[in-house]
Motif scaffolding. Structure first.
Motif, PDB file in Angstrom:
ATOM      1  N   HIS A  63      -0.645   2.846   3.196  1.00  0.00           N
ATOM      2  CA  HIS A  63       0.397   3.776   3.657  1.00  0.00           C
ATOM      3  C   HIS A  63       0.331   5.053   2.841  1.00  0.00           C
ATOM      4  O   HIS A  63      -0.333   5.109   1.805  1.00  0.00           O
ATOM      5  CB  HIS A  63       1.780   3.135   3.499  1.00  0.00           C
ATOM      6  CG  HIS A  63       2.145   2.915   2.055  1.00  0.00           C
ATOM      7  ND1 HIS A  63       1.701   1.826   1.332  1.00  0.00           N
ATOM      8  CD2 HIS A  63       2.857   3.670   1.186  1.00  0.00           C
ATOM      9  CE1 HIS A  63       2.148   1.913   0.092  1.00  0.00           C
ATOM     10  NE2 HIS A  63       2.848   3.040  -0.027  1.00  0.00           N
ATOM     11  N   ASP A 115       2.869   7.908   0.852  1.00  0.00           N
ATOM     12  CA  ASP A 115       4.226   8.150   0.361  1.00  0.00           C
ATOM     13  C   ASP A 115       4.582   9.550   0.838  1.00  0.00           C
ATOM     14  O   ASP A 115       4.137  10.541   0.241  1.00  0.00           O
ATOM     15  CB  ASP A 115       4.263   8.106  -1.176  1.00  0.00           C
ATOM     16  CG  ASP A 115       4.121   6.686  -1.725  1.00  0.00           C
ATOM     17  OD1 ASP A 115       3.958   5.748  -0.934  1.00  0.00           O
ATOM     18  OD2 ASP A 115       4.180   6.545  -2.957  1.00  0.00           O
ATOM     19  N   ARG A 151       9.277   9.088  -8.301  1.00  0.00           N
ATOM     20  CA  ARG A 151       9.074  10.276  -7.470  1.00  0.00           C
ATOM     21  C   ARG A 151      10.202  11.254  -7.759  1.00  0.00           C
ATOM     22  O   ARG A 151      11.241  10.875  -8.291  1.00  0.00           O
ATOM     23  CB  ARG A 151       9.134   9.919  -5.975  1.00  0.00           C
ATOM     24  CG  ARG A 151       8.192   8.789  -5.532  1.00  0.00           C
ATOM     25  CD  ARG A 151       8.983   7.642  -4.968  1.00  0.00           C
ATOM     26  NE  ARG A 151       8.185   6.413  -4.851  1.00  0.00           N
ATOM     27  CZ  ARG A 151       7.492   6.064  -3.776  1.00  0.00           C
ATOM     28  NH1 ARG A 151       7.514   6.834  -2.712  1.00  0.00           N
ATOM     29  NH2 ARG A 151       6.810   4.956  -3.763  1.00  0.00           N
ATOM     30  N   HIS A 210      -2.727   4.581   0.294  1.00  0.00           N
ATOM     31  CA  HIS A 210      -2.906   3.592  -0.772  1.00  0.00           C
ATOM     32  C   HIS A 210      -2.191   2.304  -0.391  1.00  0.00           C
ATOM     33  O   HIS A 210      -1.366   2.291   0.526  1.00  0.00           O
ATOM     34  CB  HIS A 210      -2.394   4.147  -2.110  1.00  0.00           C
ATOM     35  CG  HIS A 210      -0.945   4.518  -2.062  1.00  0.00           C
ATOM     36  ND1 HIS A 210      -0.509   5.726  -1.541  1.00  0.00           N
ATOM     37  CD2 HIS A 210       0.163   3.845  -2.410  1.00  0.00           C
ATOM     38  CE1 HIS A 210       0.808   5.768  -1.597  1.00  0.00           C
ATOM     39  NE2 HIS A 210       1.256   4.641  -2.113  1.00  0.00           N
TER      40      HIS A 210
HETATM   41 MN    MN Z   1       3.280   3.962  -1.929  1.00  0.00          MN
END
Ligand code: MN
Ligand code: SIN
Length: 210
Positions: free
Chosen positions: A118, A120, A203, A178
């Motif tokens: 996926h 981010d 994040r 990733h």
């Molecule tokens: Mn991720």
């Protein structure tokens, strides 16, 4: 070690004492008043991790962030601990980047834990545009981490993330695909007394206007 532009694998950057303290904190958090849970994502599939978001909640049904867990129990996301925030900033700096983390997704993987490939990309447009990195910290059992390109079909390289490693991806690497293909059971340092793996991804959602 630089894996590619904007992607840095910091191997064994956390001492065993630091790892032990972090593991204790993670354990207390995932079994705390606002516990980790197994998200059911858009499409109805169950994730293969137990997840707890700190600072801001990532909703697996809407793929967006919110203050309270409306996809699960409506409880507010616990705050991001100060020491977590500090650690994320230090690791970003060690990788040559900057991060003022305001949220962390804490995942627990058991021996069958995994996460599909996926991107981010649910942080704010400004954060993504600025290439502010994701800082990932691994504790406990080793994970086989997959790191691809900007398109799902791009070739994927596989790396082992061991306990005490950090992996930082920002700038041109920020949107690289990733995932985690598997956990290698029984590989956690015995001193941690941990079965399975914690992963923390930090994040920064908010970007202060300058
Ligand atoms: Mn991720
Ligand atoms: C993630 O991509 O959110 C988790 C990565 C990892 O567990 O190493």
């Amino acid at each position: 070690m630089e894996i590619g532009p904007g992607a840095v694998h910091l191997q064994h950057c956390l001492s065993l004492d630091d790892q032990r303290a972090l593991v204790e904190q993670c354990r207390a958090l995932v079994d705390g008043a606002v516990p980790a849970y197994v998200p059911i994502v858009r499409g109805g599939g169950k994730m293969h991790v137990r997840m707890l978001c700190l600072g801001r909640h990532w909703n697996g049904k809407t793929y967006s962030y919110e203050a309270t867990r409306s996809d699960f129990d409506n409880l507010p996301a616990p705050p991001l601990p100060e020491n977590f925030k500090h650690l994320a900033g230090e690791l970003a700096r060690a990788a040559g980047m900057t991060l003022d983390a305001d949220l962390c997704i804490l995942n627990y993987y058991d021996a069958d834990g995994r996460m599909g490939l996926h991107q981010d990309k649910d942080e704010s447009e400004q954060s993504l545009a600025a290439g502010l990195p994701v800082v990932s910290v691994s504790l406990g059992d080793t994970a086989r981490f997959l790191f691809g390109g900007l398109r799902r079909k791009d070739p994927v390289e596989s790396r082992l993330l061991e306990s005490g490693d950090a992996f930082v991806f920002g700038g041109p690497a920020r949107l690289r695909y990733h995932g985690v293909s598997r956990i290698v059971p029984g590989t956690a340092p015995p001193e941690l007394e941990l079965t399975g793996r914690f992963n923390l991804t930090f994040r920064q959602y908010d970007v202060a206007a300058t």
